[in-house]
Enzyme design. Structure first.
Site, mmCIF file in Angstrom:
data_model
loop_
_atom_site.group_PDB
_atom_site.id
_atom_site.type_symbol
_atom_site.label_atom_id
_atom_site.label_comp_id
_atom_site.label_asym_id
_atom_site.label_seq_id
_atom_site.Cartn_x
_atom_site.Cartn_y
_atom_site.Cartn_z
ATOM 1 N N CYS A 27 30.472 40.410 49.156
ATOM 2 C CA CYS A 27 30.352 39.204 48.349
ATOM 3 C C CYS A 27 31.743 38.627 48.198
ATOM 4 C CB CYS A 27 29.689 39.498 47.009
ATOM 5 S SG CYS A 27 30.537 40.750 46.027
ATOM 6 N N HIS A 556 50.012 63.434 42.401
ATOM 7 C CA HIS A 556 49.982 62.736 43.696
ATOM 8 C C HIS A 556 51.385 62.785 44.296
ATOM 9 C CE1 HIS A 556 49.655 59.477 46.622
ATOM 10 N NE2 HIS A 556 48.336 59.477 46.450
#
Length: 634
Positions: A27, A556
């Site tokens: 979309c 991380h």
């Protein structure tokens, strides 16, 4: 144009590979996957990618929120994954009724939304310049411009026939042919013939029988500009096609199956499906206008205040066709259109945050997000600013509800499917009367809602790190005095930097949670607290822990190091292991990262920050395994 090949590979890999993808559409801001098995998709990895705004699982779809450049990413995903651009998945067995409905509607309407908005802008432009008196609505200039914009709406059955056929897995050109038959001039002319008799007399469904087919009475309806009849007609035709494919010999199948499908589909539609579906359309229209007539203000309030939530979960796709049906069947919509203030309120709220915040990263995110909202695309604002900050999101909902209530009270009405944001206003101009209260009421509602949203946000919003300066200073002096839950040590030895200075937009803007960055002096990651390994990336560059206070910790290693595909990283533990504070978790090669030009900053965040009263950040500049960097507080 930026090359999204790397991102496309990443997305495909983390949705479970090409073999896990049943269908893919997009979309305005999202890739909409229908997956065979959503459980094998690595949602956390996708969310942690700095080019993915969010991941939403709703309505039977796995939605990867990208932003305004989604079409470019979509094209690259199609190319890399060698997918067929097919919106026709029928993966509905495991979905509920509502999810089935959303999935079907999204698959049919998504490919048309861009064209519909474009035609709405053209049609609105013609009405706008005529209302200003620049041209006459009888002139050839007006007729040409207006007719160009009206093309998709008048011949809507043709376009819907094509996309519905894609969704129901039948020959797309046969679907378009069915839609074309419904608007064929000769068939339309039959409705104008002298009535033979009427059915359902005295009701809102009263209809004339004007002709017969093989002696069977035909209730002729106007199918130009319709929605439901075409969808149901193609659905019925798809069943015929499957049947004929089984019984027609292969030697004549290529032309006999389309012929029989088209003939049966059109005849059954004109005899049964068409009239019934038109009655359904009429009933829906009457229902919404009945609710609107009971209380336009309350109806507008509900639509305005809930629209952003519907957009957030992607289920607005199941409601938009109601507005389209109202406009096409009745020539206007004054119910669903009450969401017009939403993108403008979002713009005002985010702009207030931009002016008020001192966070450079948040400023960098907020300004383009506000501009995007002004033109009708609010997802960057939702996922990048208002939702993470919470209070601005609530202000947006309340202010939008007020805007919707004002629109309802002043009789705002949409006469065509307009563009988005700024370009939607011409759709509120009455094509017969020009500028009336429909248009002015919409302007008033939007302006009032924007002012309320902006002023409230500007007064209420404060950066989290400046809400209580005295408390913040005390936290930095002695973090332990304020800890009521759990303290976390540094996972690596090195120099501590504020999260805002990490060269990764997602982490720096705290989209993944509050925390710190650490420039490592060694290639070893240790457990910052007792806990369980809940996540270990296949590349071993990131690990997640669940601690005794239910804090979700993410460690991380480096920026974009997922691209190394595990090279230079060695995990000492595995997913599901229970670890003690100080246990070695991962070893990584610092020199290898530097040699390959990768930033080796270790990001340490609490990903479920919103579940705690606060996440406290210490004032350590130099860290080792004994340094207390973060703590969660009740």
């Amino acid at each position: 144009m930026k090359d999204y090949t790397e991102l496309a590979h990443f997305i495909i890999e983390h949705v479970g590979g090409t073999e896990n993808v049943k269908a893919l559409t997009h979309c305005v801001t999202r890739l909409r996957f229908i997956l065979k098995d959503e459980s094998i998709a690595d949602t956390n990895a996708l969310k942690n990618n700095d080019e993915v705004l969010d991941v939403i699982q709703k309505g039977g779809q796995y939605q990867v929120v990208i932003g305004n450049h989604v079409e470019d990413v979509y094209d690259k995903v199609i190319e890399v994954g060698k997918f067929v651009n097919d919106n026709s998945s029928d993966d509905t067995k495991k979905q509920g009724i509502f999810n089935k409905f959303v999935s079907i509607i999204s698959g049919i309407f998504n490919p048309l939304l861009g064209l519909m908005c474009a035609c709405g802008i053209i049609k609105g432009l013609s009405v706008f310049i005529a209302a200003l008196g620049l041209i006459s609505n009888k002139s050839g200039t007006y007729i040409i411009i207006n007719s160009t914009g009206d093309t998709v709406f008048y011949f809507f059955p043709v376009f819907l026939g094509y996309t519905a056929a894609e969704k129901f897995k039948m020959n797309k050109f046969v679907g378009a042919a069915i839609g074309t038959a419904l608007v064929h001039p000769n068939i339309i002319a039959l409705k104008g013939a002298a009535p033979l008799f009427a059915v359902l007399k005295g009701t809102i469904f009263q209809s004339n029988v004007t002709t017969t087919f093989a002696g069977i009475p035909v209730i002729m309806m106007s199918y130009a500009n319709t929605v439901i009849p075409t969808i149901l007609a193609v659905f019925v035709a798809s069943k015929f096609e499957k049947f004929f494919k089984k019984i027609v010999p292969s030697v004549i199948k290529s032309f006999f199956v389309p012929a029989l499908t088209l003939l049966c589909g059109v005849i059954i539609t004109l005899l049964i499906v068409g009239p019934v579906s038109v009655w359904i359309s009429d009933a829906l229209g009457h229902l919404f206008y009945f609710l609107h007539d009971l209380s336009p203000m309350i109806t507008g309030l509900v639509v305005g205040s809930t629209w952003q939530i519907l957009v957030m979960f992607g289920v607005h796709q199941g409601i938009t066709p109601i507005m389209i049906n109202n406009i096409i069947a009745n020539g206007y919509d004054n119910v669903i259109c009450c969401m017009q203030a939403v993108p403008f309120v979002t713009c005002a709220v985010v702009f207030a945050v931009y002016l008020k915040t001192k966070d450079k990263k948040l400023k960098k995110t907020a300004l383009p997000a506000a501009i995007s909202s002004f033109f009708g695309v609010s997802e960057p604002s939702i996922y990048g600013v208002t939702l993470p900050l919470k209070t601005p999101f609530i202000i947006t909902l309340v202010s939008s509800g007020i805007g919707g209530a004002i629109m309802g009270a002043l009789g705002s009405t949409m006469y065509t499917m307009g563009g988005m944001g700024l370009f939607a206003f011409p759709a509120y101009i009455n094509p017969k009367k020009g500028f009336d209260m429909s248009f002015y009421g919409t302007i008033i509602a939007v302006v009032v809602a924007m002012v309320i949203g902006f002023v409230t946000t500007f007064i209420v919003y404060k950066d989290k790190n400046s809400e209580n300066e005295a408390t913040t200073e005390k936290k930095e002096e002695d973090i332990e005095e304020f800890i009521t839950q759990e303290v976390f040590s540094s996972p690596v030895r090195g120099n501590v930097i504020p999260l805002a200075e990490v060269k990764d937009e997602v982490f720096a803007s705290e989209l993944t949670g509050k925390g710190v960055g650490i420039i490592p002096e060694e290639g070893k990651i240790y457990a910052p607290a007792d806990g369980k390994v809940t996540m270990l990336f296949k590349t071993n560059h990131a690990i997640g822990l669940k601690t005794k206070s239910n804090a979700d910790l993410l460690i991380h290693i480096g920026i974009d190091t997922v691209n190394l595909e595990g090279k230079g990283f060695t995990a000492v533990v595995k997913e599901g292991d229970v670890v003690k504070k100080g246990d070695l978790l991962i070893e990584f090669d610092k020199e290898f990262l530097k040699a390959n030009n990768y930033d080796d900053t270790v990001i340490f965040v609490v990903t479920n920050t919103d579940q705690f009263q606060d996440v406290l950040v210490g004032n350590e500049k130099k860290a080792d395994s004994q340094s207390e960097l973060l703590a969660v507080a009740v």
